[in-house]
Every structure is written in structure tokens, then in C-alpha cells.
Write a protein that holds these residues in place. Structure first.
Motif, PDB file in Angstrom:
ATOM      1  N   TYR A 112       0.844  -1.187   0.000  1.00  0.00           N
ATOM      2  CA  TYR A 112       0.000   0.000   0.000  1.00  0.00           C
ATOM      3  C   TYR A 112       0.878   1.236   0.000  1.00  0.00           C
ATOM      4  O   TYR A 112       1.966   1.244   0.581  1.00  0.00           O
ATOM      5  N   HIS A 113       0.405   2.259  -0.681  1.00  0.00           N
ATOM      6  CA  HIS A 113       1.221   3.452  -0.885  1.00  0.00           C
ATOM      7  C   HIS A 113       0.360   4.706  -0.907  1.00  0.00           C
ATOM      8  O   HIS A 113      -0.834   4.651  -1.209  1.00  0.00           O
ATOM      9  N   LEU A 114       1.004   5.823  -0.647  1.00  0.00           N
ATOM     10  CA  LEU A 114       0.419   7.123  -0.939  1.00  0.00           C
ATOM     11  C   LEU A 114       0.655   7.381  -2.417  1.00  0.00           C
ATOM     12  O   LEU A 114       1.775   7.263  -2.906  1.00  0.00           O
ATOM     13  N   HIS A 115      -0.428   7.726  -3.131  1.00  0.00           N
ATOM     14  CA  HIS A 115      -0.296   7.979  -4.567  1.00  0.00           C
ATOM     15  C   HIS A 115      -0.423   9.466  -4.862  1.00  0.00           C
ATOM     16  O   HIS A 115      -0.997  10.233  -4.088  1.00  0.00           O
TER      17      HIS A 115
ATOM     18  N   GLY B 226      -2.330  15.240   1.919  1.00  0.00           N
ATOM     19  CA  GLY B 226      -3.722  15.493   2.298  1.00  0.00           C
ATOM     20  C   GLY B 226      -4.678  15.639   1.136  1.00  0.00           C
ATOM     21  O   GLY B 226      -5.886  15.425   1.296  1.00  0.00           O
ATOM     22  N   ASN B 227      -4.173  15.991  -0.043  1.00  0.00           N
ATOM     23  CA  ASN B 227      -5.028  16.110  -1.231  1.00  0.00           C
ATOM     24  C   ASN B 227      -4.761  14.979  -2.213  1.00  0.00           C
ATOM     25  O   ASN B 227      -5.073  15.082  -3.390  1.00  0.00           O
ATOM     26  N   ARG B 228      -4.191  13.875  -1.697  1.00  0.00           N
ATOM     27  CA  ARG B 228      -3.830  12.751  -2.555  1.00  0.00           C
ATOM     28  C   ARG B 228      -4.595  11.497  -2.112  1.00  0.00           C
ATOM     29  O   ARG B 228      -5.655  11.618  -1.505  1.00  0.00           O
ATOM     30  N   SER B 229      -4.059  10.332  -2.397  1.00  0.00           N
ATOM     31  CA  SER B 229      -4.830   9.108  -2.154  1.00  0.00           C
ATOM     32  C   SER B 229      -3.956   7.971  -1.644  1.00  0.00           C
ATOM     33  O   SER B 229      -2.726   8.024  -1.683  1.00  0.00           O
ATOM     34  N   LEU B 230      -4.641   6.933  -1.191  1.00  0.00           N
ATOM     35  CA  LEU B 230      -4.027   5.686  -0.756  1.00  0.00           C
ATOM     36  C   LEU B 230      -4.458   4.588  -1.721  1.00  0.00           C
ATOM     37  O   LEU B 230      -5.631   4.522  -2.099  1.00  0.00           O
TER      38      LEU B 230
ATOM     39  N   CYS C 158      -8.694   1.832  -3.684  1.00  0.00           N
ATOM     40  CA  CYS C 158      -8.050   3.113  -3.390  1.00  0.00           C
ATOM     41  C   CYS C 158      -9.043   4.051  -2.710  1.00  0.00           C
ATOM     42  O   CYS C 158     -10.264   3.843  -2.787  1.00  0.00           O
ATOM     43  N   ALA C 159      -8.516   5.067  -2.053  1.00  0.00           N
ATOM     44  CA  ALA C 159      -9.379   6.016  -1.344  1.00  0.00           C
ATOM     45  C   ALA C 159      -8.655   7.341  -1.178  1.00  0.00           C
ATOM     46  O   ALA C 159      -7.424   7.381  -1.051  1.00  0.00           O
TER      47      ALA C 159
END
Length: 239
Positions: free
Chosen positions: A99-102, A175-179, A191-192
């Protein structure tokens, strides 16, 4: 004559000492250098990414999507972020999961491929796997690379990451990105988006900043011979 002979030898040893810092491992860092420690993150701001009810990979799966969320809030000293991870209901095969920050948010149609690549402000890339012993050399968004892949169900984890930001202004802000959660073969499962859930009035108003990480432990032991070689190179130049 002596100078022209000794300098190439010293420089070769210097490069070898820096590259082979961890036994036989070769460290890969970003084109812009190592990730920097984020300081002065605003206190009391909590970002949460909650997984949707339907899987992107298999929306008709009778077992439903992976369930859970990621919560992130600045550490009390403003350095880095404390993550709380809670996932369950993983597919029965295809792990260990990552899992990553995208880099981009999930669009309205829920297409996880549109979240683009991992958050990577230092332009490291992901061809060479992250070495968790040296998290500053990893992609900022590679959470499972730095803190461990998912091999159990349910999966619960809590850890601090010094290289991400909870306030706009740095490339490491998420904060304006996704997981995004992946199968072991990198296929995207779900994803979220992160959303700001609350802000404490006691939060810091300081602008978040980044500073170079100070090497400790094994990294310091590896760096010391390289520094000694630098001194030898300087001595050779004086000959």
C-alpha cells in the motif's frame, strides 16, 4: 607522479564505500537526493482515507472489498506523521499486499489507475525496492516498503514516518492525494482519498519545513569510512 597514481585509487575506494553501505545492498536515492525530515507539521490535523465498499479490481466480488482505513496526524513535536492502519477482508490469494500514498486523488469514477504513481517528490522511482533500513532513500509514499507489507488478515499497524507532511507547501504533503492497495504483482485492488477530519485549535501555525536526515546506527557506521576517504583524497591533492 605519486599524486596521479594515488588519486584514482582513493576515489575508487571512496565511491565503493558510499555505494556498498549495507553489506552487498546498493542503495538507490532520488534524483533530488534523499527524502528530508518534515518539521513543523501542524498539530491536531487528522487526515483519514476510508476504503470504499466496492473493489476497483473486482467490483462483483461476493466477498466485497478490503475494509478499513488509514488515519494520519502530526506527531506532538511536529516532526513527521503518526499513522494508524486497520485493514481486513483481503483476497485469499495474491499477497503479500502493498500500500502506498499515490500522487493524484481518486476521481469520481473510482478508477484507481488514475491515482498515478507513488508520491515521489525526490524522483527516486520504484525499480529498485525500498531498503527499510534507510527509509530516507525510499519513495516518500512507499509506506509498505518502509514499514512492512501486508501478510496477515486483519492487518493492524501503528508507526511514525518522518518524511511526510500534513500541511500544503511541500511535495511530501498527502492530504489532497490518495491511498492505493496492491496485489503483490502491483495490480491495484482498491483506493481512497484522504480527507481532513478535524483541526485542533492548539495546532501549530508554523510553515512545515524539511531538513536533511542525520544518519544514525548502521548508516553512521557506513558513512564514517567514506568521510575518512574524503580526508585521504584531500591529502592526496595536497601532495
Amino acid at each position: 607522479m605519486l599524486t596521479s597514481t594515488i588519486i584514482p585509487v582513493i576515489l575508487t575506494a571512496l565511491v565503493s564505500g558510499v555505494v556498498a553501505q549495507n553489506g552487498t545492498d546498493v542503495l538507490t536515492t532520488g534524483q533530488l537526493g534523499n527524502a528530508t525530515v518534515v518539521e513543523n507539521n501542524p498539530l491536531g490535523q487528522t487526515y483519514i482515507a476510508t476504503l470504499p465498499a466496492t473493489s476497483f479490481f473486482n467490483p462483483n466480488d461476493p466477498l466485497g472489498n478490503i475494509r478499513g482505513s488509514v488515519s494520519a496526524v502530526a506527531n506532538p513535536n511536529g516532526i513527521g506523521v503518526q499513522f494508524q492502519i486497520s485493514f481486513s477482508n483481503f483476497p485469499t490469494s495474491g499477497g503479500p499486499f502493498t500500500y502506498h500514498l499515490h500522487d493524484a486523488p481518486v476521481p469520481a469514477d473510482g478508477n484507481c489507475t488514475k491515482t498515478l504513481a507513488h508520491l515521489d517528490p525526490f524522483i527516486r522511482g520504484e525499480v529498485t525496492p525500498c531498503n527499510s533500513s534507510f527509509p530516507q532513500t525510499c519513495q516518500v509514499g512507499d509506506l509498505s516498503g518502509k514499514h512492512g507489507k501486508i501478510s496477515v488478515d486483519p492487518f493492524v499497524a501503528s508507526y511514525s514516518d518522518d518524511f511526510v507532511a500534513t500541511a500544503p507547501g511541500l511535495g511530501s504533503f498527502f492530504g489532497n492525494r490518495s491511498l492505493t492497495i496492491h496485489f503483490g504483482n502491483k495490480t491495484r485492488i482498491t483506493c481512497a482519498n484522504f480527507t481532513l477530519q478535524g483541526t485542533s485549535t492548539a495546532g501549530s501555525n508554523s510553515t512545515p519545513t524539511g531538513s536533511p536526515i542525520q544518519y544514525t546506527g548502521l548508516a553512521a557506521k557506513s558513512a564514517a569510512p567514506a568521510l575518512s576517504l574524503v580526508g585521504l583524497a584531500a591529502l592526496a591533492l595536497a601532495l
